[in-house]
Enzyme design. Structure first.
Site, PDB file in Angstrom:
ATOM      1  N   HIS A 159       0.816  -1.224   0.000  1.00 27.60           N
ATOM      2  CA  HIS A 159       0.000   0.000   0.000  1.00 27.60           C
ATOM      3  C   HIS A 159       0.848   1.272   0.000  1.00 27.60           C
ATOM      4  O   HIS A 159       0.306   2.369  -0.213  1.00 27.60           O
ATOM      5  CB  HIS A 159      -0.926   0.025   1.226  1.00 27.60           C
ATOM      6  N   ASP A 195      -2.680 -10.531  -2.562  1.00 29.44           N
ATOM      7  CA  ASP A 195      -3.273 -10.086  -1.303  1.00 29.44           C
ATOM      8  C   ASP A 195      -4.751  -9.744  -1.528  1.00 29.44           C
ATOM      9  O   ASP A 195      -5.152  -9.374  -2.637  1.00 29.44           O
ATOM     10  CB  ASP A 195      -2.510  -8.842  -0.827  1.00 29.44           C
ATOM     11  N   HIS A 197      -6.327  -7.159  -0.531  1.00 27.82           N
ATOM     12  CA  HIS A 197      -6.485  -5.735  -0.796  1.00 27.82           C
ATOM     13  C   HIS A 197      -5.642  -5.307  -1.995  1.00 27.82           C
ATOM     14  O   HIS A 197      -4.540  -5.810  -2.195  1.00 27.82           O
ATOM     15  CB  HIS A 197      -6.086  -4.910   0.433  1.00 27.82           C
ATOM     16  N   ASP A 284      -4.817 -12.981   3.221  1.00 21.88           N
ATOM     17  CA  ASP A 284      -6.054 -12.470   3.816  1.00 21.88           C
ATOM     18  C   ASP A 284      -7.257 -12.763   2.927  1.00 21.88           C
ATOM     19  O   ASP A 284      -8.364 -12.308   3.217  1.00 21.88           O
ATOM     20  CB  ASP A 284      -5.963 -10.973   4.139  1.00 21.88           C
TER      21      ASP A 284
END
Length: 343
Positions: A159, A195, A197, A284
Site C-alpha cells: 500500500h 493479497d 487488498h 487475507d
C-alpha cells in the site's frame, strides 16, 4: 526454499489503529510474522537467513527523498512536540485543498499518509528498513540463480506509494525488490499481487512503466479498502499502457472464481515476457480472515503455489497481509510448498 527473516520487525508494534470507528489493537502485529516463521520451521521449508543491509540507495530508487526523510525523522519530531504515544494523522489533503507539505509534525503525518490505521512509533523506521532489506536480500538470491525465495517481510509494503504510507505499509518492499532486479539485469519484471487488498502503492509506482508488469487480484474497490484504486479500466498510462491489470472481485468470492482470475493474470504475465517474478503474498483471502470477505480455504493455497510455479520464472515471494493469525503460517507456507512441489 530459502527464507529471509529479520527479528527487527518486532520494532513495529502499534498500540492502536482507527478501524470500525474505534481505536483498537492493530490487526497487523508481530505475532503474524512469528507464526509464519514457526510454520516454515515446522515443515522444514529450508534455511532461514538474516538480511544484508543494502543502504538507502534501493529505497531512493522507488520512494521520494522527502518522504524517506519524513519517515526517518517522524518519531523524533512527534516526541519533540510533547507526545510519546503512537503517532496517527489528524486530517488529509483532499479535493480543493492545496498539496503543500506542512512544517508541523501533525501536518506532515497527514500529508504523507492516507489512513489512520498505520501508527508510527519509536521503532517504525528501523522495522521498515529491515523489512526492505529482507526483500532485497531475497531479490539478490533470485539474481544469483535461486528458483524461489521467500522474503518474510514485516511491516508489509504494497500500500506504500512513492511518497505516502498507509494500510500498515511504510516502504513498498515488493516494488523495491522489483526495481532492484531491473537495476541488476532483468529487462522485464512481473509483479503479481495476490493479497486480498489492492496493491495501490505498487500500481502507482509502476503505472507509467513498460518494463514492470503489475497484476492484482483483490476485493472490489467499490466495496473494499483502499477504495480509490483497483478498477479494471486502470491499465497503465503513457508508455506503461497495457502493463497494469486489475482483477477486482466482490465480497463472497470463492476459490473457483478467484482461481480463474489468477489463471488470466498468469496468461498476461507469460505474454509480457518477464525474466523474473515478484509475488506480493497476502493470505487475507482466507475464509476466516477478520478484515476480509473472500472464502478461500487452506488447501487452496497449495494450488496457488503450483500455478505460480507453472510460470517457470525465478520467483521472489514477499510477505504482505493475512490477519487470521492462527492460520497465517499454514496458509502462507502452503503457497510456498505448492510452488516447491511443482518446480
Amino acid at each position: 526454499m530459502l527464507t529471509i527473516y529479520s527479528e527487527e520487525h518486532r520494532y513495529q508494534d502499534g498500540k492502536a489503529e482507527l478501524i470500525d470507528g474505534q481505536l483498537l489493537p492493530p490487526f497487523e502485529m508481530p505475532r503474524r510474522a512469528e507464526m509464519v516463521l514457526e510454520r516454515v520451521r515446522a515443515v522444514g521449508l529450508g534455511d532461514i537467513l538474516a538480511p544484508q543491509d543494502f543502504g538507502l540507495a534501493p529505497l531512493e530508487a522507488v520512494h521520494d527523498a522527502r518522504y524517506l526523510a519524513f519517515l526517518a525523522a517522524a518519531w523524533g519530531d512527534w516526541v519533540k512536540s510533547g507526545r510519546e504515544h503512537d503517532a496517527l494523522p489528524l486530517n488529509w489533503q483532499i479535493r480543493g485543498m492545496r498539496a503543500l507539505e506542512p512544517e508541523s509534525i501533525d501536518g506532515k503525518l497527514s500529508y504523507f499518509s492516507f489512513d489512520a490505521g498505520t501508527p508510527i512509533m519509536s521503532g517504525t523506521w528501523r522495522a521498515a528498513q529491515a523489512s526492505a532489506n529482507v526483500a532485497l536480500t531475497g531479490a539478490a538470491r533470485v539474481k544469483e540463480g535461486a528458483r524461489g525465495v521467500f522474503s518474510l517481510c514485516r511491516p508489509p509494503g504494497h500500500h506504500a506509494a512513492e511518497d505516502y504510507y498507509g494500510g500498515y505499509c511504510f516502504l513498498n518492499n515488493a516494488a523495491i525488490a522489483a526495481q532492484w532486479l531491473r537495476d541488476h539485469g532483468a529487462a522485464k519484471v512481473a509483479l503479481l499481487d495476490i493479497d486480498y487488498h489492492h496493491g495501490n502503492g505498487t500500481q502507482s509506482i509502476f503505472y507509467d512503466r513498460p518494463d514492470v508488469f503489475f497484476a492484482s487480484l483483490h476485493g472490489h474497490p467499490k466495496q473494499e479498502f483502499p477504495f480509490f484504486l483497483g478498477y479494471e479500466d486502470e491499465t497503465g498510462e503513457g508508455s506503461g499502457e497495457g502493463a497494469n491489470a486489475n482483477f477486482p472481485l466482490e465480497w463472497g468470492t470463492g476459490f473457483e472464481r478467484w482461481f480463474g482470475a489468477l489463471q488470466e493474470a498468469a496468461r498476461r504475465i507469460r505474454t509480457f515476457g518477464a525474466e523474473a517474478l515478484v509475488i506480493s503474498l497476502g493470505v487475507d483471502t482466507y475464509k476466516d480472515d477478520p478484515i476480509s470477505h473472500f472464502t478461500l480455504d487452506s488447501d487452496d493455497y497449495l494450488q496457488i503455489g503450483r500455478t505460480i510455479a507453472g510460470l517457470g520464472l525465478p520467483t521472489l515471494f514477499v510477505m504482505e497481509g493475512g490477519y487470521a493469525v492462527e492460520e497465517i503460517g499454514v496458509n502462507a507456507v502452503n503457497v510456498l510448498t505448492g510452488f516447491e512441489e511443482a518446480s
